[in-house]
Design a protein around this motif. Structure first.
Motif, mmCIF file in Angstrom:
data_model
loop_
_atom_site.group_PDB
_atom_site.id
_atom_site.type_symbol
_atom_site.label_atom_id
_atom_site.label_comp_id
_atom_site.label_asym_id
_atom_site.label_seq_id
_atom_site.Cartn_x
_atom_site.Cartn_y
_atom_site.Cartn_z
ATOM 1 N N HIS A 40 0.844 -1.200 0.000
ATOM 2 C CA HIS A 40 0.000 0.000 0.000
ATOM 3 C C HIS A 40 0.883 1.256 0.000
ATOM 4 O O HIS A 40 0.643 2.197 -0.762
ATOM 5 C CB HIS A 40 -0.924 -0.002 1.219
ATOM 6 N N HIS A 43 2.519 1.829 -3.384
ATOM 7 C CA HIS A 43 1.579 2.390 -4.353
ATOM 8 C C HIS A 43 1.381 3.882 -4.116
ATOM 9 O O HIS A 43 1.273 4.665 -5.070
ATOM 10 C CB HIS A 43 0.251 1.638 -4.332
ATOM 11 N N ARG A 44 1.337 4.282 -2.850
ATOM 12 C CA ARG A 44 1.221 5.708 -2.545
ATOM 13 C C ARG A 44 2.450 6.463 -3.030
ATOM 14 O O ARG A 44 2.339 7.544 -3.615
ATOM 15 C CB ARG A 44 1.062 5.919 -1.035
ATOM 16 N N HIS A 47 2.378 6.705 -6.826
ATOM 17 C CA HIS A 47 1.397 7.705 -7.264
ATOM 18 C C HIS A 47 1.980 9.113 -7.109
ATOM 19 O O HIS A 47 1.871 9.944 -8.024
ATOM 20 C CB HIS A 47 0.102 7.564 -6.471
ATOM 21 N N GLU A 48 2.592 9.375 -5.971
ATOM 22 C CA GLU A 48 3.196 10.685 -5.733
ATOM 23 C C GLU A 48 4.316 10.953 -6.742
ATOM 24 O O GLU A 48 4.432 12.043 -7.293
ATOM 25 C CB GLU A 48 3.741 10.762 -4.312
#
Length: 83
Positions: A40, A43-44, A47-48
């Motif tokens: 998780h 993925h964050r 994305h950033e």
């Protein structure tokens, strides 16, 4: 580690590399980090990173546009001063 490399590798840090990064399991049973939590978080981070890369590309394009406009303006000013 050199700037722009991943864990001493030669590839630049890219969202795909972050998403696909795997970690070794530690010991027997449920020792170490929670794999879902790590996934998780990755993925964050990916994305950033993707968002920042898009912003850098947008700013690069804007910078190019502004430089071109400035050169055009300077050329126009130079032509006005020339008799």
């Amino acid at each position: 580690m050199r700037h722009g490399t991943v864990y001493g590798g030669t590839e630049q840090l890219h969202p795909r590399l972050v998403r696909e990064r795997n970690f070794s399991t530690v010991g027997l049973g449920r020792r170490g980090l929670d794999p879902q939590e790590v996934r998780h978080f990755l993925h964050r981070v990916a994305h950033e990173l993707a968002t920042l890369r898009q912003e850098v590309a947008r700013l690069h394009d804007e910078n190019t546009r502004i430089k071109r406009a400035l050169r055009d303006w300077q050329s126009a000013q130079a032509r006005r001063r020339t008799p």
